[in-house]
Motif scaffolding. Structure first.
Motif, PDB file in Angstrom:
ATOM      1  N   ILE A  52      -3.521  10.934  -0.906  1.00  0.00           N
ATOM      2  CA  ILE A  52      -4.271   9.980  -1.723  1.00  0.00           C
ATOM      3  C   ILE A  52      -3.662   8.602  -1.605  1.00  0.00           C
ATOM      4  N   ARG A  53      -4.491   7.617  -1.298  1.00  0.00           N
ATOM      5  CA  ARG A  53      -3.996   6.252  -1.296  1.00  0.00           C
ATOM      6  C   ARG A  53      -3.943   5.794  -2.748  1.00  0.00           C
ATOM      7  N   GLU A  69       0.865  -1.189   0.000  1.00  0.00           N
ATOM      8  CA  GLU A  69       0.000   0.000   0.000  1.00  0.00           C
ATOM      9  C   GLU A  69       0.892   1.226   0.000  1.00  0.00           C
ATOM     10  N   VAL A  70       0.576   2.195  -0.860  1.00  0.00           N
ATOM     11  CA  VAL A  70       1.392   3.406  -0.957  1.00  0.00           C
ATOM     12  C   VAL A  70       0.469   4.610  -1.084  1.00  0.00           C
ATOM     13  N   SER A  71       0.804   5.682  -0.364  1.00  0.00           N
ATOM     14  CA  SER A  71       0.033   6.924  -0.509  1.00  0.00           C
ATOM     15  C   SER A  71       0.874   7.979  -1.194  1.00  0.00           C
ATOM     16  N   TYR A  72       0.195   8.784  -1.964  1.00  0.00           N
ATOM     17  CA  TYR A  72       0.870   9.900  -2.611  1.00  0.00           C
ATOM     18  C   TYR A  72       0.228  11.143  -2.033  1.00  0.00           C
ATOM     19  N   THR A 119       3.579   5.237  -9.416  1.00  0.00           N
ATOM     20  CA  THR A 119       3.708   5.140  -7.959  1.00  0.00           C
ATOM     21  C   THR A 119       4.308   3.792  -7.570  1.00  0.00           C
ATOM     22  N   LYS A 135      -3.527   0.301  -3.358  1.00  0.00           N
ATOM     23  CA  LYS A 135      -4.401  -0.164  -2.270  1.00  0.00           C
ATOM     24  C   LYS A 135      -4.197  -1.629  -1.946  1.00  0.00           C
ATOM     25  N   ASP A 143       3.215   2.236   2.900  1.00  0.00           N
ATOM     26  CA  ASP A 143       2.374   2.319   4.096  1.00  0.00           C
ATOM     27  C   ASP A 143       2.248   0.941   4.730  1.00  0.00           C
ATOM     28  N   GLY A 198      -5.329   1.658  -8.352  1.00  0.00           N
ATOM     29  CA  GLY A 198      -4.603   1.160  -7.194  1.00  0.00           C
ATOM     30  C   GLY A 198      -4.791  -0.314  -6.880  1.00  0.00           C
ATOM     31  N   ASN A 199      -5.530  -1.027  -7.703  1.00  0.00           N
ATOM     32  CA  ASN A 199      -5.704  -2.465  -7.488  1.00  0.00           C
ATOM     33  C   ASN A 199      -5.327  -3.229  -8.750  1.00  0.00           C
ATOM     34  N   GLY A 221      -1.833   4.120 -10.957  1.00  0.00           N
ATOM     35  CA  GLY A 221      -0.840   3.860  -9.912  1.00  0.00           C
ATOM     36  C   GLY A 221       0.409   3.164 -10.407  1.00  0.00           C
TER      37      GLY A 221
END
Lengths: 290, 237
Positions: free
Chosen positions: B16-17, B10-13, B44, B20, B56, B212-213, B41
């Motif tokens: 914003i996640r 999981e990474v946030s920018y 990212t 996920k 994260d 994100g998935n 993503g």
């Protein structure tokens, strides 16, 4: 007369250039204005004063001791005050830098008191005559030392691996990291070099104008900052040429216009630069290419 | 053991996640494509793999080592190189200096010189322009420089972010051929692309990333024939 005014202008300018190099390198690589940089000159002066006058050490002990001490001071300032703010806003970093500047001034005030001390020149070269003009040894040494330092610095930056890392970090920090460059170490090295140069500038300045007080670094620091902006902040040749030009203008306006107005004239240069060409003489505007 | 294994990342920018909780694997010798629309993503993910942004949650295992706590600059010496989005060559430095910076984390001088020759053989145009300032190169040449620079670290895996961006179709084909050659000479490739068709054409396997998935994964040729992929990413109806 003109020749000796000019030469002492060049030598004053060489001191500004050495200080401006620190400003401009730190700006180029850490993208911040280190307003405490001027006060490192004062620290360098006091260390040299303490080593030579108070403790009776030789000139070389004073010079080397002062350079080493200031280099460490630069590294510590960066670690303690600026590194935690790496991702903070620029304003926060700027305010912190001003805070560090006040801290150094007041620390000197606490240790050495508010009276200026008489500094003994660490240069023992006699007056030299060129035609009818006489040039103090300090002037010659200052110019010579500055030229050597600038050549050394250019070689270091353009030929060494650490120099290449500095250029890379200054252009694109993220891409530099992807090359395996340790950005924190590179920034630390930049502060070390800048502060070492400030120490040399401090010794040369106190040898020419033999007084040292807690606020000694303030004015030269600001003038060097103007020199860096005038030359194009971030540019090393810009800092050198800017420094020398500011020094000459200051000295000639002292001689031919008015010594009270000379500072005002220097500041007018800053304003004009910011109005006419904010990127300075050698400042670059980077074009993005997709 | 896979060369690169990502587990529940999981990474946030900013706030914003962006990622996920994704898991995927890259085996040694493969070309893996990570495809998806703008904002899915992809970049990212690569930034997280290179260590430019922290995780994260989850883990990254590379060459059997846990990368999660290792700073970006140390990951290069471990065998991971990235060709970033927009190339990000050092515009003010010469071609050769850019390449030498790629070898920054290496100390074997003779090996570096040998590698430089290899890069020049692979990219003759870079050899012609070795003393030219990188900012004056064309987009395609800059892409080659960015790839050559990554090769200079002798990576086990090369992460490529949108190598086709902004290039003409002919150049895109040329770049993809080069990627294939690089892979054939022993470098594992993780390729992030919006140009799904091109990416799937050279990849062994692929993962489809959406907001994100990972929504789909499989052999590249299977994905190429998958109806939903064809509709969403290959521009066919």
């Amino acid at each position: 007369m003109f020749i000796s005014y000019l030469l002492s202008g060049v030598s004053l300018g060489a001191i500004y250039a050495l200080i401006a190099l620190g400003y401009t390198m730190v700006y180029g690589i850490a993208k911040m204005l280190n307003f405490a940089h001027g006060d490192v000159i004062m620290v360098g002066g006091y260390v040299a004063f303490t080593l030579s006058v108070t403790l009776g050490g030789s000139a070389w002990v004073a010079i080397i001791g002062s350079i080493v001490f200031c280099t460490l001071v630069g590294i510590v300032i960066e670690k303690v005050a600026y590194k935690p703010l790496r991702s903070a806003s620029k304003l926060a970093v700027l305010i912190t830098a001003i805070g560090v500047s006040y801290f150094l001034q007041n620390l000197a005030l606490l240790i050495f008191g508010s009276n200026s001390r008489n500094f003994q020149s660490l240069v023992s070269i006699p007056v030299i005559s060129i035609g009818q003009a006489t040039v103090p040894g300090e002037t010659i040494v200052t110019i010579g030392v500055s030229i050597l330092i600038v050549i050394g610095l250019m070689l270091f930056i353009n030929k060494s691996k650490s120099g290449a890392a500095m250029l890379a970090v200054s252009e694109d920090r993220g891409a530099a990291e992807l090359m395996g460059i340790n950005v924190n170490k590179t920034i630390s090295l930049t502060f070390a070099i800048g502060s070492g140069l400030a120490a040399i500038a401090g010794i040369l300045m106190c040898s020419q104008y033999p007084m040292i007080g807690p606020y000694t670094g303030q004015m030269p620091g600001i003038k060097a900052f103007i020199a860096a902006v005038f030359g194009g902040i971030g540019s090393i040749p810009g800092a050198m040429i800017g420094g020398v030009v500011i020094g000459i203008i200051e000295n000639l306006s002292k001689a031919y216009i008015s010594s009270q107005l000379s500072d005002a004239i220097t500041f007018v240069i800053l304003i004009l630069t910011l109005v006419i060409k904010p990127t300075g003489l050698f400042g670059k505007k980077l074009k993005e290419k997709v | 053991m896979a060369l690169l294994e990502i587990k529940d990342m999981e990474v946030s920018y900013g706030f914003i996640r962006a990622i996920k909780g994704i898991s995927f694997k890259v085996e040694k010798g493969e070309i893996i494509a990570l495809i998806g629309a703008n904002g899915a993503g992809k970049t990212t993910t690569l930034h997280a793999l290179s260590g430019l942004i922290p995780l994260d949650a989850g883990s990254i295992t590379f060459n059997e080592q846990d990368l999660t706590k290792i700073p970006a600059h140390e990951r290069v010496a471990m065998g991971m190189a990235q060709v970033p989005e927009g190339r990000r060559v050092f515009q003010q430095l010469t071609v050769q200096k850019n390449l030498m910076l790629g070898a920054y984390s290496r100390k074997d001088q003779s090996g570096i010189a040998e590698n430089l020759d290899e890069v020049f053989t692979r990219f003759p145009r870079l050899k012609e322009r070795r003393n030219q300032i990188a900012g004056t190169l064309s987009g395609g040449e800059q892409q080659m420089l960015a790839m050559g620079r990554a090769l200079m670290s002798k990576p086990d895996i090369m992460l490529l972010d949108e190598p086709s961006m902004g290039l003409s179709p002919i150049l895109v084909s040329e770049i993809f051929d080069i990627i294939k050659h690089i892979n054939e000479s022993g470098t594992t490739v993780l390729l992030v692309e919006q140009n799904a068709k091109k990416a799937l054409s050279i990849a062994n396997r692929a993962y489809v990333l959406e907001t994100g998935n990972i929504i789909l994964s499989g052999k590249a040729e299977d994905l190429m024939n998958d109806d939903s992929v064809r509709k969403a990413y290959l521009g066919e109806s």
